[in-house]
Design a protein around this motif. Structure first.
Motif, PDB file in Angstrom:
ATOM      1  N   UNK A 293       0.804  -1.217   0.000  1.00  0.00           N
ATOM      2  CA  UNK A 293       0.000   0.000   0.000  1.00  0.00           C
ATOM      3  C   UNK A 293       0.831   1.258   0.000  1.00  0.00           C
ATOM      4  N   UNK A 294       1.892   1.271  -0.796  1.00  0.00           N
ATOM      5  CA  UNK A 294       2.810   2.417  -0.916  1.00  0.00           C
ATOM      6  C   UNK A 294       3.564   2.726   0.378  1.00  0.00           C
ATOM      7  N   UNK A 295       3.679   1.741   1.275  1.00  0.00           N
ATOM      8  CA  UNK A 295       4.296   1.971   2.583  1.00  0.00           C
ATOM      9  C   UNK A 295       5.527   1.093   2.780  1.00  0.00           C
ATOM     10  N   UNK A 296       6.661   1.539   2.265  1.00  0.00           N
ATOM     11  CA  UNK A 296       7.904   0.780   2.414  1.00  0.00           C
ATOM     12  C   UNK A 296       8.401   0.742   3.855  1.00  0.00           C
ATOM     13  N   UNK A 297       7.813   1.559   4.737  1.00  0.00           N
ATOM     14  CA  UNK A 297       8.213   1.519   6.146  1.00  0.00           C
ATOM     15  C   UNK A 297       7.827   0.193   6.793  1.00  0.00           C
ATOM     16  N   UNK A 298       6.970  -0.578   6.144  1.00  0.00           N
ATOM     17  CA  UNK A 298       6.584  -1.891   6.669  1.00  0.00           C
ATOM     18  C   UNK A 298       7.663  -2.954   6.439  1.00  0.00           C
ATOM     19  N   UNK A 299       8.643  -2.650   5.605  1.00  0.00           N
ATOM     20  CA  UNK A 299       9.737  -3.602   5.358  1.00  0.00           C
ATOM     21  C   UNK A 299      10.618  -3.655   6.599  1.00  0.00           C
ATOM     22  N   UNK A 300      10.724  -4.856   7.174  1.00  0.00           N
ATOM     23  CA  UNK A 300      11.575  -5.077   8.343  1.00  0.00           C
ATOM     24  C   UNK A 300      12.954  -5.549   7.906  1.00  0.00           C
ATOM     25  N   UNK A 301      12.973  -6.473   6.943  1.00  0.00           N
ATOM     26  CA  UNK A 301      14.243  -7.035   6.490  1.00  0.00           C
ATOM     27  C   UNK A 301      14.067  -7.684   5.125  1.00  0.00           C
ATOM     28  N   UNK A 302      15.093  -7.574   4.307  1.00  0.00           N
ATOM     29  CA  UNK A 302      15.164  -8.365   3.082  1.00  0.00           C
ATOM     30  C   UNK A 302      15.745  -9.711   3.536  1.00  0.00           C
ATOM     31  N   UNK A 303      14.953 -10.775   3.434  1.00  0.00           N
ATOM     32  CA  UNK A 303      15.357 -12.072   3.962  1.00  0.00           C
ATOM     33  C   UNK A 303      16.224 -12.829   2.963  1.00  0.00           C
ATOM     34  N   UNK A 304      15.755 -12.930   1.713  1.00  0.00           N
ATOM     35  CA  UNK A 304      16.489 -13.721   0.731  1.00  0.00           C
ATOM     36  C   UNK A 304      16.205 -13.245  -0.682  1.00  0.00           C
ATOM     37  N   UNK A 305      17.229 -13.273  -1.505  1.00  0.00           N
ATOM     38  CA  UNK A 305      17.100 -13.054  -2.940  1.00  0.00           C
ATOM     39  C   UNK A 305      17.476 -14.336  -3.657  1.00  0.00           C
ATOM     40  N   UNK A 306      16.707 -14.678  -4.657  1.00  0.00           N
ATOM     41  CA  UNK A 306      17.041 -15.779  -5.552  1.00  0.00           C
ATOM     42  C   UNK A 306      17.390 -15.180  -6.898  1.00  0.00           C
ATOM     43  N   UNK A 307      18.638 -15.319  -7.311  1.00  0.00           N
ATOM     44  CA  UNK A 307      19.131 -14.668  -8.523  1.00  0.00           C
ATOM     45  C   UNK A 307      19.420 -15.737  -9.583  1.00  0.00           C
ATOM     46  N   UNK A 308      18.775 -15.578 -10.724  1.00  0.00           N
ATOM     47  CA  UNK A 308      18.942 -16.494 -11.845  1.00  0.00           C
ATOM     48  C   UNK A 308      19.612 -15.723 -12.975  1.00  0.00           C
ATOM     49  N   UNK A 309      20.747 -16.229 -13.422  1.00  0.00           N
ATOM     50  CA  UNK A 309      21.549 -15.534 -14.424  1.00  0.00           C
ATOM     51  C   UNK A 309      21.570 -16.373 -15.701  1.00  0.00           C
ATOM     52  N   UNK A 310      21.086 -15.807 -16.792  1.00  0.00           N
ATOM     53  CA  UNK A 310      21.132 -16.446 -18.105  1.00  0.00           C
ATOM     54  C   UNK A 310      22.594 -16.404 -18.543  1.00  0.00           C
ATOM     55  N   UNK A 311      23.272 -17.557 -18.422  1.00  0.00           N
ATOM     56  CA  UNK A 311      24.710 -17.522 -18.656  1.00  0.00           C
ATOM     57  C   UNK A 311      25.210 -18.720 -19.451  1.00  0.00           C
ATOM     58  N   UNK A 312      26.291 -18.478 -20.156  1.00  0.00           N
ATOM     59  CA  UNK A 312      26.974 -19.527 -20.909  1.00  0.00           C
ATOM     60  C   UNK A 312      27.548 -20.542 -19.927  1.00  0.00           C
ATOM     61  N   UNK A 313      27.728 -21.774 -20.385  1.00  0.00           N
ATOM     62  CA  UNK A 313      28.242 -22.822 -19.522  1.00  0.00           C
ATOM     63  C   UNK A 313      29.600 -22.534 -18.935  1.00  0.00           C
ATOM     64  N   UNK A 314      30.390 -21.723 -19.601  1.00  0.00           N
ATOM     65  CA  UNK A 314      31.738 -21.409 -19.120  1.00  0.00           C
ATOM     66  C   UNK A 314      31.761 -20.226 -18.157  1.00  0.00           C
ATOM     67  N   UNK A 315      30.634 -19.525 -17.990  1.00  0.00           N
ATOM     68  CA  UNK A 315      30.584 -18.351 -17.118  1.00  0.00           C
ATOM     69  C   UNK A 315      30.357 -18.802 -15.681  1.00  0.00           C
ATOM     70  N   UNK A 316      31.213 -18.352 -14.764  1.00  0.00           N
ATOM     71  CA  UNK A 316      31.121 -18.800 -13.370  1.00  0.00           C
ATOM     72  C   UNK A 316      31.057 -17.654 -12.355  1.00  0.00           C
ATOM     73  N   UNK A 317      30.772 -16.447 -12.815  1.00  0.00           N
ATOM     74  CA  UNK A 317      30.723 -15.298 -11.909  1.00  0.00           C
ATOM     75  C   UNK A 317      29.286 -14.862 -11.598  1.00  0.00           C
ATOM     76  N   UNK A 318      28.373 -15.821 -11.448  1.00  0.00           N
ATOM     77  CA  UNK A 318      26.988 -15.485 -11.126  1.00  0.00           C
ATOM     78  C   UNK A 318      26.900 -14.674  -9.833  1.00  0.00           C
TER      79      UNK A 318
END
Length: 154
Positions: A83-108
Motif C-alpha cells: 500500500x505504498x508503505x515501504x516503512x513496513x519492510x523489516x528485512x530483506x530475507x532472501x534473494x534468488x538470482x537467476x543468471x542467463x549464462x553460458x556454460x563457461x561463465x562462473x561469476x553469477x
C-alpha cells in the motif's frame, strides 16, 4: 522509511519504476503471515527488457546492471504490495538470482552483487540477506537476469 528509501535511491540517481504486470498466470506478490514473497522480476532499463546471455553476448557489467534493475523492480513491487508503505519492510530475507549464462561463465555471484548492493544501499543493515545465485541456460523472454525475493514485513 518509505520516503527515506526513495530518498536514498534518489541520491544514487535511481527512481522506482512502475511495478511490472505479470507476464503469465501468477501474482506479482503474496503476503503470507509476516513474509512478502515477490515473484521473479525481470530487468528493464529505460522501458526496454535487458536480454542476452552472460559470457556469450553480454558481459559481467551489463548483467550486474541488470541485477540492479531487477532489485529496483523488487522494491517497486514491495511498495505496491504494501500500500505504498515501504516503512513496513523489516528485512530483506532472501534473494534468488537467476543468471542467463553460458556454460563457461562462473561469476553469477558477482552479477548478483548488483542487486545485493542496492538492497543494502536502500535498506541499510535490514537489506543484508541470504542469497542464491545460479546460472541457467535461458530465462523468460530472453532476460539476462531474473530475481525473486522474500521480505519480512511488519
Amino acid at each position: 522509511m518509505s520516503d527515506t528509501i526513495e530518498a536514498k535511491l534518489a541520491d544514487l540517481g535511481l527512481t522506482l519504476p512502475t511495478p511490472a504486470a505479470p507476464v503469465a498466470t501468477y501474482a506479482p506478490a503474496v503476503i503470507a503471515g509476516n513474509l512478502l514473497h515477490i515473484s521473479g522480476q525481470l530487468p528493464f532499463d529505460d522501458g526496454a527488457l535487458m536480454t542476452g546471455r552472460v559470457g556469450e553476448d553480454r558481459d559481467l557489467d551489463y548483467a550486474a546492471h541488470a541485477a540492479q534493475r531487477c532489485a529496483l523492480m523488487l522494491i517497486a513491487q514491495m511498495k505496491a504490495a504494501l500500500g505504498d508503505d515501504l516503512s513496513r519492510v523489516v528485512r530483506i530475507v532472501k534473494l534468488g538470482v537467476f543468471v542467463n549464462s553460458a556454460g563457461s561463465f562462473t561469476d553469477q555471484a558477482k552479477v548478483a552483487n548488483g542487486a545485493s548492493e542496492l538492497m543494502i544501499a536502500a535498506f541499510g543493515d535490514a537489506g543484508r540477506h541470504a542469497r542464491s545465485a545460479v546460472g541457467v541456460p535461458v530465462l523468460p523472454l530472453g532476460a539476462v537476469v531474473e530475481i525473486d525475493a522474500i521480505v519480512q514485513i511488519g
